[in-house]
Design a protein around this motif. Structure first.
Motif, PDB file in Angstrom:
ATOM      1  N   ASP A   1      -0.803  23.201  -4.078  1.00 35.39           N
ATOM      2  CA  ASP A   1      -1.410  23.659  -2.894  1.00 35.39           C
ATOM      3  C   ASP A   1      -2.603  22.366  -2.554  1.00 35.39           C
ATOM      4  O   ASP A   1      -2.657  22.269  -1.458  1.00 35.39           O
ATOM      5  CB  ASP A   1      -2.188  24.762  -2.791  1.00 35.39           C
ATOM      6  N   ILE A   2      -2.785  21.614  -3.475  1.00 38.70           N
ATOM      7  CA  ILE A   2      -3.693  20.477  -3.000  1.00 38.70           C
ATOM      8  C   ILE A   2      -2.916  19.001  -2.971  1.00 38.70           C
ATOM      9  O   ILE A   2      -3.453  17.924  -2.897  1.00 38.70           O
ATOM     10  CB  ILE A   2      -4.856  20.420  -4.061  1.00 38.70           C
ATOM     11  N   THR A   3      -1.601  19.207  -3.140  1.00 41.09           N
ATOM     12  CA  THR A   3      -0.935  18.025  -3.125  1.00 41.09           C
ATOM     13  C   THR A   3      -0.954  17.208  -2.054  1.00 41.09           C
ATOM     14  O   THR A   3      -1.244  16.103  -1.895  1.00 41.09           O
ATOM     15  CB  THR A   3       0.420  18.194  -3.203  1.00 41.09           C
ATOM     16  N   ILE A   4      -1.206  18.240  -0.741  1.00 42.90           N
ATOM     17  CA  ILE A   4      -1.404  17.107   0.868  1.00 42.90           C
ATOM     18  C   ILE A   4      -2.604  16.380   0.580  1.00 42.90           C
ATOM     19  O   ILE A   4      -2.844  15.495   1.279  1.00 42.90           O
ATOM     20  CB  ILE A   4      -1.161  18.220   1.592  1.00 42.90           C
TER      21      ILE A   4
ATOM     22  N   ILE B   1       0.906  -1.157  -0.009  1.00 46.37           N
ATOM     23  CA  ILE B   1       0.113   0.238  -0.049  1.00 46.37           C
ATOM     24  C   ILE B   1       0.731   1.220  -0.044  1.00 46.37           C
ATOM     25  O   ILE B   1       0.593   2.062  -0.804  1.00 46.37           O
ATOM     26  CB  ILE B   1      -0.908  -0.076   1.052  1.00 46.37           C
ATOM     27  N   LEU B   2       1.815   1.313   0.912  1.00 48.31           N
ATOM     28  CA  LEU B   2       2.763   2.512   0.909  1.00 48.31           C
ATOM     29  C   LEU B   2       3.654   2.759  -0.178  1.00 48.31           C
ATOM     30  O   LEU B   2       3.883   3.884  -0.694  1.00 48.31           O
ATOM     31  CB  LEU B   2       3.836   2.537   2.171  1.00 48.31           C
ATOM     32  N   PHE B   3       3.908   1.524  -1.025  1.00 51.17           N
ATOM     33  CA  PHE B   3       4.814   1.906  -2.338  1.00 51.17           C
ATOM     34  C   PHE B   3       3.901   2.237  -3.362  1.00 51.17           C
ATOM     35  O   PHE B   3       4.453   3.430  -4.121  1.00 51.17           O
ATOM     36  CB  PHE B   3       5.316   0.296  -2.461  1.00 51.17           C
ATOM     37  N   ARG B   4       2.705   1.804  -3.402  1.00 52.83           N
ATOM     38  CA  ARG B   4       1.628   2.362  -4.283  1.00 52.83           C
ATOM     39  C   ARG B   4       1.464   3.816  -4.219  1.00 52.83           C
ATOM     40  O   ARG B   4       1.343   4.618  -5.056  1.00 52.83           O
ATOM     41  CB  ARG B   4       0.522   1.632  -4.472  1.00 52.83           C
ATOM     42  N   TYR B   5       1.375   4.389  -2.922  1.00 55.16           N
ATOM     43  CA  TYR B   5       0.969   5.583  -2.631  1.00 55.16           C
ATOM     44  C   TYR B   5       2.370   6.450  -2.756  1.00 55.16           C
ATOM     45  O   TYR B   5       2.266   7.720  -3.374  1.00 55.16           O
ATOM     46  CB  TYR B   5       0.745   5.717  -1.067  1.00 55.16           C
ATOM     47  N   LEU B   6       3.538   6.022  -2.850  1.00 49.90           N
ATOM     48  CA  LEU B   6       4.641   6.646  -2.954  1.00 49.90           C
ATOM     49  C   LEU B   6       4.761   7.063  -4.419  1.00 49.90           C
ATOM     50  O   LEU B   6       5.042   7.962  -5.035  1.00 49.90           O
ATOM     51  CB  LEU B   6       5.820   5.742  -2.677  1.00 49.90           C
ATOM     52  N   ILE B   7       4.468   6.114  -5.490  1.00 50.26           N
ATOM     53  CA  ILE B   7       4.545   6.362  -6.965  1.00 50.26           C
ATOM     54  C   ILE B   7       3.505   7.399  -7.188  1.00 50.26           C
ATOM     55  O   ILE B   7       3.711   8.198  -7.718  1.00 50.26           O
ATOM     56  CB  ILE B   7       4.046   4.941  -7.523  1.00 50.26           C
ATOM     57  N   PHE B   8       2.233   6.869  -6.534  1.00 48.49           N
ATOM     58  CA  PHE B   8       1.167   8.063  -6.834  1.00 48.49           C
ATOM     59  C   PHE B   8       1.464   9.358  -6.678  1.00 48.49           C
ATOM     60  O   PHE B   8       1.374  10.472  -7.397  1.00 48.49           O
ATOM     61  CB  PHE B   8      -0.039   7.451  -6.022  1.00 48.49           C
ATOM     62  N   TRP B   9       2.221   9.536  -5.164  1.00 48.64           N
ATOM     63  CA  TRP B   9       2.363  11.007  -4.890  1.00 48.64           C
ATOM     64  C   TRP B   9       3.334  11.497  -5.539  1.00 48.64           C
ATOM     65  O   TRP B   9       3.185  12.803  -5.755  1.00 48.64           O
ATOM     66  CB  TRP B   9       2.777  11.118  -3.250  1.00 48.64           C
TER      67      TRP B   9
END
Length: 369
Positions: free
Chosen positions: A337-340, A315-323
């Motif tokens: 400004d909406i990245t967070i 899950i964290l790896f997928r979110y890292l790529i996504f982010w």
């Protein structure tokens, strides 16, 4: 360590997600290059207006100030019931570059924006056409020049970015801007990789020659909406389409401020996607299913999986790529400004898209505005 079936399901969806996001990465990481064309071709700027008297008072002066040596502005009054016609006639009396097309609804094409745009295109005296909506403004005086320079003997379609004005402390506005940037990241990436599938009428250019060679909007004239994305979908190829990533070539529109009005607008937009080419529907469908599948399998894996550390790692790896990818893309389109809020906005967008799809199965809108 025993590996549960939930881990494999989650990993499969995560891999598909990551492949797509890496595919989208070229937008955020691409180097901006200046268009190679020259300002030797005259341009026709086309604006379709339906009850836009106040917006035209803002837009037209900005268009007249564009740094381009030779252009005309075609203002279309699409059967407005306000003072749009009077506003257009006033601008026309002040500057010879402003031309007027008055559209009266007829029985065959009542309320159809494509009919109005077709009349505007026929009015244009130039082959190079640049489109902007009445509620938009160009981001700079170079907007027209940059968009026009992309048109050449090889490139007959130019995809531009049309963002939305920021409204502080508004969840709806954050969602609108996220969806707009996210959609642009997708269609820009596909175009840059040789598989264009859509564009937005808020910022789009193509040649009249391309329009007539594609038979205009005839193949989808009865489809509500799609004067932009369906035309690009049927006409764009891997060799005739350019994209403009220069911030000065972007446009900014007034966003909806009420959920009800935004919902009505999205119901109209989402209906056009069902008319895309099958390969585009397949690719977009696989990505959307992988998004839903990722979240469902992540929840089930965390609840029922026995190897939760591996599951959490996926899950964290997928979110890292996504982010990383989406963060760079948002920065490209000046939405940092909406990245967070990206994880929350992604879930909200997936949910609203599913609800819109279900809602459209029972009722489809009848007019473009």
């Amino acid at each position: 360590m025993e590996i549960s079936v939930f881990f494999y399901i989650l990993a499969s969806f995560a891999i598909v997600n990551c492949v797509y996001y890496l595919f989208f990465s070229n937008v955020g990481f691409a180097k901006i290059t200046a268009p190679k064309g020259k300002l030797t071709q005259a341009v026709s700027v086309i604006v379709c207006s339906k009850n836009e008297q106040e917006n035209l008072k803002v837009l037209v002066p900005l268009l007249l100030e564009q740094n381009h040596p030779d252009f005309e502005i075609i203002l279309i009054n699409d059967a407005s019931i306000d003072d749009t016609r009077e506003v257009i006639e006033n601008f026309m009396s002040q500057d010879h570059r402003v031309k007027f097309v008055n559209v009266v609804n007829n029985e065959s094409f009542w309320g159809n924006k494509k009919y109005a745009l077709t009349l505007g295109i026929k009015k244009a005296v130039n082959d190079h056409l640049v489109f902007i909506d009445a509620d938009c403004v160009p981001n700079s005086k170079e907007w027209l020049a940059i968009m026009a320079k992309h048109l050449s003997q090889e490139k007959s379609i130019v995809l531009g970015y049309g963002g939305y004005k920021k409204v502080k402390n508004s969840l709806l506005n954050a969602l609108i801007r996220y969806e707009t940037a996210f959609t642009a990241i997708q269609y820009f990436s596909y175009a840059m990789r040789g598989n264009p599938y859509m564009g937005v009428g808020r910022n789009l250019a193509y040649t009249a020659t391309q329009f007539y060679e594609s038979s205009g909007f005839m193949s989808h004239m009865k489809v509500l909406g799609g004067d932009d994305d369906l035309f690009v979908n049927q006409s764009a190829t891997n060799s005739n389409t350019a994209v403009s990533l220069n911030e000065e070539s972007f446009t900014t529109s007034q966003p909806k401020t009420q959920w009800k009005k935004w919902w009505k607008q999205k119901k109209r937009h989402i209906n056009t996607a069902s008319h895309y080419k099958w390969k585009h529907k397949l690719l977009l469908g696989i990505f959307y299913i992988s998004q839903i599948g990722f979240y469902i399998s992540a929840i089930l894996a965390l609840i029922f999986g026995i190897n939760w550390l591996l599951i959490l790692g996926i899950i964290l790896f997928r979110y890292l790529i996504f982010w990383i990818v989406m963060g760079k893309g948002m920065s490209r389109f000046r939405e940092s400004d909406i990245t967070i809020l990206l994880p929350f906005l992604e879930i909200l967008l997936i949910g609203t898209q599913l609800a819109l799809f279900i809602s459209n199965m029972g009722h489809r809108p009848k007019q473009w505005n």
